[in-house]
Design an enzyme around this catalytic site. Structure first.
Site: not given
Ligand code: NAD
Length: 270
Positions: A163, A159-160, A12, A170, A14
C-alpha cells in the site's frame, strides 16, 4: 435506469481492477464495456477477462478512456494515481458519464478538486466501498456522540506491504467521522504520528497509526479510551472482494440518480 449498467474500468489489470472485471463478468446486471490501463502496461491489448483470470469478456485492455467513454457509462477509477484519476473525472464530467472513484491518496488540493468536479455528474466517491466499513463509520459517529470527550479516540489501521499511501483513506474518514460527531476540526486535531518526547496527549487529539505488514487486506480499529474502560470498534476485511462487491453495487446504483456527489451511506440508504 437500464437493466444492465455499462462500466468502464480504469486500472483494469490492477488488483482491484481484476477483481472488478471478474465479478462483473458473472453479474447479469453489469456489463464491462471498457478496460483501461496505464500507457505501456505489459498487459495492454489483452482481453480484460483473461487478465482477470477466467473467461474472456471480449473487451481488450486499452489506454485511451476518451476513445470509449459515453454518457450512459459508469467510469470506475481504481488506478491509485490521483493525477490520472482527476483526468478521468474531468472527462466523465465533460461526457456526462457516471463515476465510481475508489482511488485514495489525494492531497488536500486534489481532494477539493475531486469533490468539486465529481458533484457535477453522478458520482460515488468512497475511500472504502465495503458495506461493513460503511456501517462501522456510522457506529463510530454514534459512539463519538454518545461518549463524552473524556473517552479519547485513537485509530489503528493495518494494510499489506504494497500500500502506497498512509494512513489509509478509511482511517482518515473514520477520524473525520469522530471529529464531525464531536464538533471538532479534524485537520487541527488529528495526530498522524508520534515520536520522541511529545508530551502528554492533548485533549481532543485523534491519533492515527498506520501498520504495514504482509498481505493484510485492511483492518481498522477505533479505540475510545476512558478511565477504567475502553470501547473498541473493529472491522477486518478478509478479502478484497468485499471492496469490489461494494464498488459494483455503487456502479449499479449511481446510474439511476440525479447528478451529485454521493457516498456509500447513500448507496446503502443509511
Ligand atoms: P494496483 O497498483 O494493483 O492497481 C492500479 C492499476 O492502475 C495498475 O494496474 C496501474 O497500472 C493502473 N494505472 C495507473 N495509472 C493508470 C492510468 N493513468 N490509466 C489507467 N490505469 C492506470 O492498486 P490496487 O490495489 O488495485 O488499488 C488501486 C487504488 O484503489 C489505490 O489507490 C487503493 O488505495 C485504492 N483502493 C480503494 C478501495 C476502496 O474501497 N475505495 C479498495 C481497494 C483499493
Amino acid at each position: 435506469m437500464s437493466d444492465t449498467a455499462p462500466i468502464v474500468i480504469c486500472g483494469a489489470a490492477g488488483r482491484m481492477g481484476r477483481l472488478l472485471v471478474g465479478l462483473a463478468r458473472d453479474e447479469p446486471t453489469l456489463r464491462v464495456v471498457g478496460a483501461v490501463e496505464a500507457p505501456g502496461h505489459p498487459r495492454m491489448g489483452e482481453d480484460a477477462g483473461a487478465v482477470a483470470g477466467g473467461a474472456e469478456t471480449g473487451v481488450l485492455i486499452g489506454d485511451d478512456v476518451a476513445a470509449i467513454l459515453e454518457p450512459a457509462h459508469v467510469l470506475m477509477d481504481f488506478t491509485g494515481a490521483p493525477e490520472a484519476t482527476l483526468r478521468h473525472v474531468r472527462l466523465a464530467v465533460e461526457r456526462g458519464a457516471a463515476l465510481v472513484v475508489g482511488t485514495t491518496g489525494f492531497d488536500a488540493a486534489q481532494r477539493a478538486e475531486l469533490s468539486a468536479l465529481a458533484a457535477r455528474t453522478r458520482s460515488v466517491v468512497a475511500a472504502n466501498f465495503s458495506v461493513g466499513v460503511t456501517v462501522l463509520t456510522e457506529l463510530v459517529s454514534t459512539a463519538a456522540r454518545l461518549l463524552d470527550s473524556s473517552f479519547e479516540s485513537e485509530i489503528v489501521e493495518l494494510h499489506h506491504h504494497s500500500k502506497r499511501d498512509a494512513p489509509s483513506g478509511t482511517a482518515l474518514a473514520l477520524g473525520r467521522a469522530v471529529a464531525a460527531a464531536r464538533g471538532q476540526d479534524f485537520e487541527h486535531t488529528a495526530v498522524l504520528a508520534r515520536e520522541g518526547l511529545v508530551g502528554a496527549r492533548r485533549p481532543g487529539e485523534i491519533g492515527i497509526v498506520a501498520l504495514r505488514s504482509g498481505d493484510a487486506v485492511g483492518d481498522h480499529t477505533v479505540v475510545f479510551g476512558g478511565l477504567g474502560e475502553r470501547l473498541e470498534l473493529v472491522h477486518r476485511a478478509q478479502s478484497r472482494e468485499c471492496l469490489a462487491r461494494g464498488a459494483l453495487r455503487a456502479a449499479r446504483w449511481i446510474g439511476g440518480q440525479p447528478a451529485g456527489l454521493y457516498t456509500m451511506r447513500d448507496v446503502l440508504g443509511l
